[in-house]
Scaffold this motif. Structure first.
Motif, PDB file in Angstrom:
ATOM      1  N   LEU A  75      21.500 -38.220 -14.202  1.00  0.00           N
ATOM      2  CA  LEU A  75      21.757 -37.694 -12.860  1.00  0.00           C
ATOM      3  C   LEU A  75      23.098 -38.170 -12.315  1.00  0.00           C
ATOM      4  O   LEU A  75      23.806 -37.417 -11.641  1.00  0.00           O
ATOM      5  N   LYS A  76      23.450 -39.411 -12.608  1.00  0.00           N
ATOM      6  CA  LYS A  76      24.733 -39.941 -12.150  1.00  0.00           C
ATOM      7  C   LYS A  76      25.883 -39.129 -12.753  1.00  0.00           C
ATOM      8  O   LYS A  76      26.876 -38.834 -12.076  1.00  0.00           O
ATOM      9  N   GLY A  77      25.725 -38.726 -13.991  1.00  0.00           N
ATOM     10  CA  GLY A  77      26.732 -37.880 -14.633  1.00  0.00           C
ATOM     11  C   GLY A  77      26.802 -36.488 -14.023  1.00  0.00           C
ATOM     12  O   GLY A  77      27.872 -35.899 -13.901  1.00  0.00           O
ATOM     13  N   LYS A  78      25.669 -35.964 -13.618  1.00  0.00           N
ATOM     14  CA  LYS A  78      25.613 -34.625 -13.013  1.00  0.00           C
ATOM     15  C   LYS A  78      26.102 -34.633 -11.571  1.00  0.00           C
ATOM     16  O   LYS A  78      26.782 -33.718 -11.134  1.00  0.00           O
ATOM     17  N   LEU A  79      25.698 -35.645 -10.810  1.00  0.00           N
ATOM     18  CA  LEU A  79      25.969 -35.674  -9.371  1.00  0.00           C
ATOM     19  C   LEU A  79      27.241 -36.444  -9.006  1.00  0.00           C
ATOM     20  O   LEU A  79      27.741 -36.316  -7.893  1.00  0.00           O
ATOM     21  N   HIS A  80      27.726 -37.268  -9.923  1.00  0.00           N
ATOM     22  CA  HIS A  80      28.933 -38.068  -9.693  1.00  0.00           C
ATOM     23  C   HIS A  80      28.803 -38.958  -8.464  1.00  0.00           C
ATOM     24  O   HIS A  80      29.784 -39.210  -7.768  1.00  0.00           O
ATOM     25  N   ASN A  81      27.579 -39.414  -8.211  1.00  0.00           N
ATOM     26  CA  ASN A  81      27.338 -40.267  -7.054  1.00  0.00           C
ATOM     27  C   ASN A  81      26.097 -41.105  -7.350  1.00  0.00           C
ATOM     28  O   ASN A  81      25.006 -40.563  -7.528  1.00  0.00           O
ATOM     29  N   ALA A 137      14.001 -32.909 -12.171  1.00  0.00           N
ATOM     30  CA  ALA A 137      15.254 -33.377 -11.566  1.00  0.00           C
ATOM     31  C   ALA A 137      16.231 -32.229 -11.359  1.00  0.00           C
ATOM     32  O   ALA A 137      16.904 -32.152 -10.316  1.00  0.00           O
ATOM     33  N   ARG A 138      16.314 -31.324 -12.312  1.00  0.00           N
ATOM     34  CA  ARG A 138      17.224 -30.176 -12.185  1.00  0.00           C
ATOM     35  C   ARG A 138      16.843 -29.337 -10.957  1.00  0.00           C
ATOM     36  O   ARG A 138      17.711 -28.915 -10.191  1.00  0.00           O
ATOM     37  N   GLY A 139      15.561 -29.118 -10.759  1.00  0.00           N
ATOM     38  CA  GLY A 139      15.104 -28.373  -9.582  1.00  0.00           C
ATOM     39  C   GLY A 139      15.449 -29.098  -8.289  1.00  0.00           C
ATOM     40  O   GLY A 139      15.861 -28.483  -7.303  1.00  0.00           O
ATOM     41  N   LEU A 140      15.302 -30.409  -8.293  1.00  0.00           N
ATOM     42  CA  LEU A 140      15.641 -31.198  -7.103  1.00  0.00           C
ATOM     43  C   LEU A 140      17.141 -31.163  -6.818  1.00  0.00           C
ATOM     44  O   LEU A 140      17.560 -31.113  -5.657  1.00  0.00           O
ATOM     45  N   VAL A 141      17.959 -31.175  -7.867  1.00  0.00           N
ATOM     46  CA  VAL A 141      19.411 -31.093  -7.684  1.00  0.00           C
ATOM     47  C   VAL A 141      19.783 -29.727  -7.105  1.00  0.00           C
ATOM     48  O   VAL A 141      20.601 -29.638  -6.179  1.00  0.00           O
ATOM     49  N   ILE A 142      19.172 -28.683  -7.609  1.00  0.00           N
ATOM     50  CA  ILE A 142      19.426 -27.335  -7.075  1.00  0.00           C
ATOM     51  C   ILE A 142      19.030 -27.277  -5.605  1.00  0.00           C
ATOM     52  O   ILE A 142      19.775 -26.749  -4.770  1.00  0.00           O
TER      53      ILE A 142
END
Length: 168
Positions: A25-31, A66-71
């Motif tokens: 997630l850190k790699g996807k969100l950069h935060n 997690a992907r759904g939550l990021v969306i």
């Protein structure tokens, strides 16, 4: 499934996969903070599902949640940004309390969720009515459908919105 078996399965999945999920997630969100929040929310969803003992591919399962939550996070951010832009574009200064702002954004997110679940035609009719301000007759003429069809789709759209808004 008995609660102890579910809890034990959650503990095992958490111990084996939490750091991996957080890193992904850190790699996807950069935060780091957002990644920690989404990882936490992912495990809350797994906990609530009560099916942890039946999960065969934990990383795939966690990734899907997690992907759904990021969306959802991106969608909420886009809605909040659009709301703030619309508010700033108003001619007179409008003061909205933080509480009211949060409630408005939650409502907009809920309506967006309801509209996303509708079919293309129903969503189009709803938007023409509620956003563009067209009458049902004008919509029927524009889309070359019957007035009854427009009414049917509006009932469905409004029912979905009401159901979403009624949820806690």
């Amino acid at each position: 499934m008995p609660l102890p078996a579910h809890t034990a399965a959650i503990e095992q999945i958490y111990e084996q996969h939490h750091s991996w999920l957080y890193g992904w997630l850190k790699g996807k969100l950069h935060n780091a903070c957002d990644a920690a929040d989404v990882a936490h929310d992912t495990f809350l969803r797994v906990l609530a599902a009560r099916n942890a003992a039946h999960i065969r591919e934990p990383r795939d399962y966690l990734t899907t949640i997690a992907r759904g939550l990021v969306i959802d996070r991106y969608r909420r951010s886009a809605i909040e940004s659009a709301y703030l832009q619309a508010l700033a574009a108003r001619p007179q200064a409008t003061i909205v309390s933080e509480e009211d702002r949060a409630l408005i954004i939650e409502t907009l997110v809920a309506v967006d969720k309801a509209l996303t679940g509708l079919g293309t035609r129903t969503r189009q009719i709803f938007m023409l009515s509620q956003v563009d301000g067209l009458t049902y007759q004008q919509i029927a003429v524009q889309l070359r459908v019957s007035l009854t069809t427009v009414k049917k789709h509006m009932i469905r759209a409004l029912t979905e919105c009401a159901l979403i808004m009624a949820q806690p």
